[in-house]
Design a protein around this motif. Structure first.
Motif, mmCIF file in Angstrom:
data_model
loop_
_atom_site.group_PDB
_atom_site.id
_atom_site.type_symbol
_atom_site.label_atom_id
_atom_site.label_comp_id
_atom_site.label_asym_id
_atom_site.label_seq_id
_atom_site.Cartn_x
_atom_site.Cartn_y
_atom_site.Cartn_z
ATOM 1 N N ALA A 33 0.832 -1.208 0.000
ATOM 2 C CA ALA A 33 0.000 0.000 0.000
ATOM 3 C C ALA A 33 0.869 1.263 0.000
ATOM 4 O O ALA A 33 0.559 2.235 -0.692
ATOM 5 N N ALA A 34 1.958 1.231 0.766
ATOM 6 C CA ALA A 34 2.840 2.397 0.833
ATOM 7 C C ALA A 34 3.532 2.641 -0.502
ATOM 8 O O ALA A 34 3.671 3.789 -0.941
ATOM 9 N N LEU A 35 3.949 1.575 -1.182
ATOM 10 C CA LEU A 35 4.593 1.736 -2.492
ATOM 11 C C LEU A 35 3.622 2.307 -3.514
ATOM 12 O O LEU A 35 3.984 3.190 -4.304
ATOM 13 N N ALA A 36 2.390 1.824 -3.499
ATOM 14 C CA ALA A 36 1.382 2.343 -4.429
ATOM 15 C C ALA A 36 1.107 3.826 -4.146
ATOM 16 O O ALA A 36 1.002 4.637 -5.080
ATOM 17 N N ALA A 37 1.014 4.189 -2.880
ATOM 18 C CA ALA A 37 0.778 5.585 -2.518
ATOM 19 C C ALA A 37 1.974 6.456 -2.891
ATOM 20 O O ALA A 37 1.810 7.588 -3.361
ATOM 21 N N THR A 38 3.178 5.926 -2.720
ATOM 22 C CA THR A 38 4.389 6.656 -3.078
ATOM 23 C C THR A 38 4.431 6.922 -4.575
ATOM 24 O O THR A 38 4.716 8.044 -5.015
ATOM 25 N N GLU A 39 4.143 5.870 -5.358
ATOM 26 C CA GLU A 39 4.153 6.032 -6.810
ATOM 27 C C GLU A 39 3.115 7.075 -7.236
ATOM 28 O O GLU A 39 3.406 7.937 -8.071
ATOM 29 N N GLU A 40 1.936 7.036 -6.675
ATOM 30 C CA GLU A 40 0.896 8.007 -7.029
ATOM 31 C C GLU A 40 1.303 9.421 -6.626
ATOM 32 O O GLU A 40 1.056 10.379 -7.367
ATOM 33 N N ALA A 41 1.945 9.568 -5.484
ATOM 34 C CA ALA A 41 2.398 10.895 -5.049
ATOM 35 C C ALA A 41 3.431 11.466 -6.021
ATOM 36 O O ALA A 41 3.369 12.643 -6.386
ATOM 37 N N TRP A 42 4.383 10.628 -6.471
ATOM 38 C CA TRP A 42 5.387 11.091 -7.437
ATOM 39 C C TRP A 42 4.744 11.409 -8.784
ATOM 40 O O TRP A 42 5.145 12.348 -9.476
ATOM 41 N N ARG A 43 3.720 10.642 -9.173
ATOM 42 C CA ARG A 43 3.001 10.932 -10.422
ATOM 43 C C ARG A 43 2.347 12.314 -10.344
ATOM 44 O O ARG A 43 2.358 13.066 -11.322
ATOM 45 N N GLN A 44 1.800 12.664 -9.185
ATOM 46 C CA GLN A 44 1.151 13.961 -9.048
ATOM 47 C C GLN A 44 2.161 15.108 -9.038
ATOM 48 O O GLN A 44 1.865 16.202 -9.520
ATOM 49 N N VAL A 45 3.359 14.865 -8.507
ATOM 50 C CA VAL A 45 4.435 15.863 -8.616
ATOM 51 C C VAL A 45 4.768 16.070 -10.085
ATOM 52 O O VAL A 45 4.912 17.204 -10.562
ATOM 53 N N LEU A 46 4.878 14.970 -10.820
ATOM 54 C CA LEU A 46 5.178 15.037 -12.252
ATOM 55 C C LEU A 46 4.108 15.848 -12.981
ATOM 56 O O LEU A 46 4.425 16.750 -13.768
ATOM 57 N N VAL A 47 2.833 15.560 -12.714
ATOM 58 C CA VAL A 47 1.744 16.287 -13.371
ATOM 59 C C VAL A 47 1.828 17.779 -13.044
ATOM 60 O O VAL A 47 1.705 18.624 -13.941
ATOM 61 N N SER A 48 2.056 18.115 -11.801
ATOM 62 C CA SER A 48 2.133 19.523 -11.392
ATOM 63 C C SER A 48 3.255 20.253 -12.106
ATOM 64 O O SER A 48 3.074 21.386 -12.569
ATOM 65 N N GLU A 120 21.406 19.624 -14.865
ATOM 66 C CA GLU A 120 21.389 20.533 -13.715
ATOM 67 C C GLU A 120 20.974 21.936 -14.128
ATOM 68 O O GLU A 120 20.203 22.601 -13.437
ATOM 69 N N VAL A 121 21.454 22.395 -15.289
ATOM 70 C CA VAL A 121 21.180 23.755 -15.726
ATOM 71 C C VAL A 121 19.797 23.888 -16.355
ATOM 72 O O VAL A 121 19.075 24.847 -16.092
ATOM 73 N N PHE A 122 19.410 22.920 -17.186
ATOM 74 C CA PHE A 122 18.197 23.075 -17.980
ATOM 75 C C PHE A 122 16.976 22.323 -17.467
ATOM 76 O O PHE A 122 15.858 22.646 -17.830
ATOM 77 N N ALA A 123 17.156 21.306 -16.655
ATOM 78 C CA ALA A 123 16.013 20.497 -16.221
ATOM 79 C C ALA A 123 15.403 21.056 -14.938
ATOM 80 O O ALA A 123 16.083 21.662 -14.113
ATOM 81 N N ASP A 124 14.130 20.825 -14.785
ATOM 82 C CA ASP A 124 13.393 21.193 -13.581
ATOM 83 C C ASP A 124 13.745 20.161 -12.509
ATOM 84 O O ASP A 124 13.482 18.977 -12.691
ATOM 85 N N PRO A 125 14.339 20.560 -11.379
ATOM 86 C CA PRO A 125 14.770 19.583 -10.369
ATOM 87 C C PRO A 125 13.634 18.723 -9.812
ATOM 88 O O PRO A 125 13.816 17.530 -9.587
ATOM 89 N N GLU A 126 12.453 19.309 -9.585
ATOM 90 C CA GLU A 126 11.330 18.526 -9.063
ATOM 91 C C GLU A 126 10.832 17.531 -10.105
ATOM 92 O O GLU A 126 10.503 16.387 -9.778
ATOM 93 N N LEU A 127 10.792 17.973 -11.357
ATOM 94 C CA LEU A 127 10.392 17.093 -12.450
ATOM 95 C C LEU A 127 11.386 15.943 -12.585
ATOM 96 O O LEU A 127 11.002 14.785 -12.705
#
Length: 160
Positions: A33-48, A120-127
């Protein structure tokens, strides 16, 4: 909300003691359950982050519907590792999936330090962090494409 706050520190009392009381089968269920929630949380960071990127792009007023990421190989201490490129391969204002196959392949040797500097220069660190974590949680294959559908906030892997 109280439980969520307690779970932010799973090695602290009383969560640590509660975890010790669980049977192995219950702990396995918790991990899944924690892994599934973690993956979904990272997906939402990606979407944002993709939404923020799309909002900053010049255009004809048509909103972006989807963004696409392709795979990239990275040199790691234990050999080559396949992950998601931290750069948007295509931003589409339609539901149609664009042709992301390269029309011509040119191999260019890029020193490891320069590739890291470009990210490092061109990519979005959170992305980049979200893409890297998703690649660890659900490793891509060569030819896979990651699709971020902005209206539904769905992140799907497309195998070609």
């Amino acid at each position: 909300m109280e439980l969520a706050e307690l779970l932010t520190a799973p090695t602290e009392h009383p969560v640590r003691e509660a975890l010790r009381e669980l049977a192995p089968r219950e702990l396995d269920a918790l991990v899944i359950a924690a892994l599934a929630a973690t993956e979904e949380a990272w997906r939402q960071v990606l979407v944002s982050r993709v939404k923020a990127f799309a909002a900053g792009q010049p255009g004809d007023g048509r909103p972006a519907v989807a963004a696409y990421f392709t795979t990239t190989e990275r040199r790691a201490a234990d050999g080559m590792r396949l992950g998601w490129s931290p750069f948007v391969a295509a931003l589409s204002d339609t539901e149609a999936i664009p042709d992301l196959r390269p029309t011509r392949t040119t191999v260019t040797a890029v020193p490891v330090g320069e590739a890291a500097l470009a990210e490092e220069v061109f990519a979005d660190p959170e992305l980049t962090a979200a893409l890297n974590r998703l690649a660890v949680l659900d490793p891509p294959d060569h030819g896979d494409i990651l699709r971020v559908h902005l209206p539904t906030r769905a992140v799907t892997r497309i195998s070609t």
